[in-house]
Design an enzyme around this catalytic site. Structure first.
Site, PDB file in Angstrom:
ATOM      1  N   ILE A   1       0.553  -1.403   0.019  1.00  0.00           N
ATOM      2  CA  ILE A   1      -0.116  -0.098  -0.070  1.00  0.00           C
ATOM      3  C   ILE A   1       0.823   0.649  -0.568  1.00  0.00           C
ATOM      4  O   ILE A   1       1.757   1.309   0.478  1.00  0.00           O
ATOM      5  CB  ILE A   1      -0.588   0.326   1.512  1.00  0.00           C
ATOM      6  CG1 ILE A   1      -2.159  -1.279   1.093  1.00  0.00           C
ATOM      7  CG2 ILE A   1      -2.004   1.354   1.232  1.00  0.00           C
ATOM      8  CD1 ILE A   1      -2.795  -1.363   2.379  1.00  0.00           C
ATOM      9  N   CYS A   2       0.475   2.187  -1.209  1.00  0.00           N
ATOM     10  CA  CYS A   2       1.197   3.381  -1.246  1.00  0.00           C
ATOM     11  C   CYS A   2       2.889   3.403  -0.670  1.00  0.00           C
ATOM     12  O   CYS A   2       3.502   2.587  -1.675  1.00  0.00           O
ATOM     13  CB  CYS A   2       1.031   4.124   0.337  1.00  0.00           C
ATOM     14  SG  CYS A   2       1.185   6.288   0.207  1.00  0.00           S
ATOM     15  N   THR A   3       3.643   3.572  -0.577  1.00  0.00           N
ATOM     16  CA  THR A   3       5.162   3.301  -0.273  1.00  0.00           C
ATOM     17  C   THR A   3       5.786   2.517   0.128  1.00  0.00           C
ATOM     18  O   THR A   3       7.209   2.432   0.205  1.00  0.00           O
ATOM     19  CB  THR A   3       5.767   4.312   0.360  1.00  0.00           C
ATOM     20  OG1 THR A   3       5.385   4.922   1.552  1.00  0.00           O
ATOM     21  CG2 THR A   3       5.479   5.930  -0.047  1.00  0.00           C
TER      22      THR A   3
END
Length: 317
Positions: A103-105
């Site tokens: 998720i995301c970074t």
């Protein structure tokens, strides 16, 4: 019951960690109400969890990092860096055939572990260029909410992570279970488009909103809708419609329409005894051949294969 492990790392974003756990913990068997996932938060020590880089609380993971190697799915929430032992856990999990999603970074952790080399991957649009610079072997797609490469999945930030987790529930247990989870969490079962819709304004205001015409399109999926017909309904030129649709959804009118038709086809395959030909007509594809083409491209399986897995009420098609 499938086991989902979520890593908590120094700098993990609280809403992404908790949100992912919430999606899987909410999934239940529609007949018995039994939980469908055993959700485990794994880490090596007491950890600082953040909101927009600001520390908000300390987390004591109830499971060690090694417990992630017993999971069916491993979730890596946002974290630009990870301790070497966490990176190795991610790498080893993938070696063992565990499905890994970021998720995301969290994509940076997957990239550091080598899982994204030669693959298409995404992250939050604000960090996509940095991911591409630091890991040139990764084919970074900056305008995707999430990407499913089978055993490795990546997503953009926060709510896109929820979209990804809901997608995994749909893959594991079908669209009816995923739709129930979405209703309980008051979220959309599926969001079409990409991150472009969020880089500037997420929704146009007032009379520019396309919500009425989108609702009309959903109500008329079985009809042979053309771009011209949709534009007339929206009281716009086709060029203006396409521009507005791209700005508000991140995709084109016809691609959005196909996504809605595929969602309806999934539901009909799961919950009815209609033949594939009948479903193709009801969902607006016209022919079973066209339905199969779009279905296989979107879900890497045929309508019949999907029904075999998820169609509790349906018989052969």
């Amino acid at each position: 019951m499938l086991t989902v492990a979520a890593l908590v790392l120094d700098g993990s974003v609280g809403i992404e960690l908790a949100g992912a756990c919430q999606v899987f913990a909410t999934a239940a068997d529609p007949l018995t109400g039994a939980d469908l996932y055993d959700v485990r938060v794994c880490g090596s020590r007491r950890t600082t969890v953040v909101a927009h880089r600001r520390p908000i609380f300390q987390a004591d993971p109830p499971y060690p990092l090694s417990a992630a190697l017993e999971a069916h799915t491993l979730i890596v929430p946002a974290a630009f860096e990870a301790a070497p032992e966490a990176v190795e856990i991610v790498r080893e999990a993938h070696r063992r055939g565990i499905r890994v999603a970021s998720i995301c970074t969290g994509a940076f952790v997957l990239a550091e572990a080598g899982l994204l080399d030669g693959r298409r991957a995404t992250t939050h649009w604000a960090h996509a260029a940095d991911l591409a610079r630091r890991y040139p072997a990764v084919d970074v797609v900056a305008d995707a909410l999430y990407l499913d490469d089978g055993d490795v999945l990546t997503s953009a930030g926060v709510t896109a992570g929820l979209d990804l987790c809901l997608h995994l529930v749909r893959r594991d247990h079908g669209s009816a279970v995923a739709a129930t989870v979405a209703r309980r969490l008051v979220m959309a079962p599926h969001r079409a488009g990409g991150q472009a819709q969020f880089v500037t304004a997420p929704v146009a205001a007032g009379n520019d909103s396309l919500e009425p015409v989108q609702r009309w399109m959903r109500d008329h999926l079985a009809e042979p809708l053309t771009l011209d017909a949709i534009a007339v309904r929206a009281s716009m030129s086709t060029r203006t419609l396409s521009r507005q649709f791209r700005a508000q959804t991140g995709t084109t009118p016809l691609q959005w329409l196909i996504r809605q038709r595929l969602t309806l086809a999934q539901e009909l395959l799961e919950t009815t005894k209609l033949t594939v030909d009948q479903i193709a007509t009801a969902a607006g594809f016209g022919t079973a051949v066209l339905l199969r083409q779009h279905f296989t491209k979107a879900f890497a399986t045929t309508p019949t294969g999907y029904r075999r897995t998820f169609g509790g009420l349906a018989s052969g098609a």
